[in-house]
Scaffold this active site. Structure first.
Site: not given
Length: 544
Positions: A362, A374, A465, A517, A521
């Site tokens: 970076r 970033s 997130s 699920h 898996d």
């Protein structure tokens, strides 16, 4: 031969449309390619062109009215041709429209909206709650910028409407006088509810509001003698007044801040357009009389308490709670996340990755002029490449099938003042690191200013997130359905690590993958995280 033109399906999620403006009137000559009307869909206002030639013989949906897809929009034919049978034939299966028509021809036509619309007084238009995003089912009127009796010009902003994603200005596509307001400030109503009535000043609109049905026009208008009672009442309810009788204009954010701080809007001078009170006016407001009175009261009360019991705490005061009305965005967040958590069987996989190579890479990339990347941009790029190798992660659940998305659209969770929005990077795998960085900064900035369009928050296949900037080292997220997975990114932590049998100082980051699920898996999710780890720990491999 006369041809029926039906309400077109102008987007994949459109179920009904509103005729914003007619650009042709009955009797006008129509050529192929002429723009007939502007139609407001669930995503945008679009021009609708004619695929037929002839004369416009009939308009089935007046300007401002909403009707389902395939409803009778207009009839085009030869000048003077009798179309009475076609109009009356809406009760029976409709004749197939020509293949040149933009959308599939209607098979049935509903007579109620058309017949009811013809019973409106001349020049009167019913304005309904618009669908301003693809997920919007109801809207809240944050602020009315016009009051009953005001003259309305085409393009005037009638109100600010709070959707599940943003607060947006709603403009008028009609001219006239605002005769009636159907949804008061702060109230919530479903899409297509009666929002307002616009028409010539002094028009008798008795019975229109009472007989209005959502999705159509008034059922039947019955005249009464009380012609001006409703507008008078609406004015009293809608307009916020002060002692001199003038209306107070304030943005929703300014009202909220003023309410939180206990500031009366009547004491604040607005610096916005037409004297409107904005956020900065509230933040810079200094009460004159109350500011001087409160310190004096404090000075007189403090000595009494300390003199009575200087060393003993005496419980005093009042129980204070505050009720904040849920915004439309907050309601939708609550509804959708609860649906996701209780319908999708979540499980989480956690992995720790070394960030030493990523930090070096970076620094090198950002040494290039006008380049800023970033760590989150690097994670997004790595996710996009890993999803191409593990398409089962890039899936969604249907009751009868699992949909595998071979395109990669990554949603990036952005915190805004009222909640959370997820702008989408379309075809992320084809973007460079610098393109991802620039796009994320642009989308996040406009999200915080409530300037994102609905189409920029649609179509994600995977979500990222990141709470690392807040010092959160590890957390689990709720899946953003219909996605099957969401990646939670923690902070980079400097700590002792073992390398080649030696304890050294290293930099690590925790990643947590929440999976559905039903579609993913455990082994599949683990293999995805292994690939993601390889890309992040050795960023040069993302260039291969």
């Amino acid at each position: 031969m006369a041809i029926k033109v039906t309400m077109p399906r102008l987007s994949d999620t459109m179920t009904e449309g509103t005729v914003a403006t007619w650009l042709k009137k009955v009797g006008d000559k129509i050529s192929e390619g002429d723009i007939l009307a502007e139609i407001e869909t669930d995503k945008a206002t679009m021009e609708f062109e004619s695929f037929n030639e002839g004369t416009l013989l009939y308009i089935g949906i007046p300007a401002g009215e909403t009707a389902p897809v395939d409803s009778l929009l207009a009839i085009i034919g030869n000048e003077g041709e009798d179309v009475t049978a076609l109009i009356a034939g809406e009760d029976a299966p409709a004749v197939e429209a020509p293949k040149a028509e933009a959308t599939p021809a209607a098979t049935t036509e509903a007579p109620t909206p058309t017949k009811a619309a013809t019973e409106l007084p001349k020049g009167v238009v019913v304005v309904t709650m618009p669908r301003l995003s693809d997920t919007m089912t109801e809207g809240t009127v944050a602020t009315w910028l016009k009051k009953v009796g005001d003259a309305i010009a085409e393009g005037d902003i009638l109100a600010e409407i709070e959707t599940d994603k943003a607060t947006m200005e709603f403009e008028s596509f009609n001219e006239g006088t605002l005769l009636y307001i159907g949804i008061q400030e702060g109230n919530t109503a479903p899409v297509d509810s009666l929002l307002a009535i616009i028409g010539p000043a002094g028009t008798d609109i008795s019975g229109i509001a009472e007989n209005y049905t959502a999705g159509g026009a008034p059922a039947k208008v019955t005249a009464t003698e009380e012609t001006k009672v409703t507008p008078a009442q609406e004015t009293a309810e809608t307009v916020e007044v002060v002692s001199d009788g003038k209306r107070i204009l304030a943005s929703p954010l300014a009202k909220k801040i003023a309410s939180d701080k206990g500031i009366q809007l009547s004491q604040v001078k607005g610096t916005g357009e037409n004297g409107r009170i904005v956020k900065s006016d509230i933040e810079n407001f200094t009460p004159a009389t109350t500011a001087s009175a409160q310190p004096a009261a404090t000075v007189t009360k403090t000595p009494e308490v300390t003199a009575a019991a200087p060393k003993v705490f005496v419980p005093a005061g009042e129980i204070f709670t505050e009720e904040i009305k849920n915004s439309q965005m907050r309601k939708i967040i609550a509804k959708r996340l609860a649906e996701s958590l209780f319908t999708a069987p979540h499980y989480n996989l956690v992995i720790e990755v070394s960030m030493d190579e990523a930090m070096t890479s970076r620094a090198t990339i950002n040494s290039v002029p006008d380049t800023k990347v970033s760590f989150n941009d690097m994670v997004i790029k790595a996710c996009a490449l890993a999803l191409k190798k593990h398409p089962k992660i890039n899936s969604q659940w249907k009751e009868d099938a699992i949909i595998i998305n071979h395109h990669v659209n990554i949603g990036v969770a952005v915190a805004v003042e009222d909640g959370l929005v997820v702008p989408v990077l379309k075809f992320t795998d084809a973007m460079s690191l610098s393109q991802i960085g620039a796009s994320v900064r642009d989308l996040a900035g406009r999200a915080k200013n409530k300037k994102l369009g609905p189409q920029e928050m649609e179509g994600s296949t995977f979500t990222v997130s990141n709470l690392g900037m807040f010092g959160i080292t590890e957390f689990n997220s709720i899946i953003n359905q219909p996605n099957s997975a969401i990646l939670s990114v923690g902070a980079i932590v400097e700590k002792p690590v073992v390398k080649n049998g030696q304890i050294v100082v290293g930099n690590t980051m925790m990643l947590s993958l929440a999976c559905d699920h039903r579609t993913i898996d455990g082994a599949t999710g683990a293999q995805f995280l292994q690939t993601l780890k390889q890309y992040i720990e050795s960023p040069v491999t993302m260039l291969a």
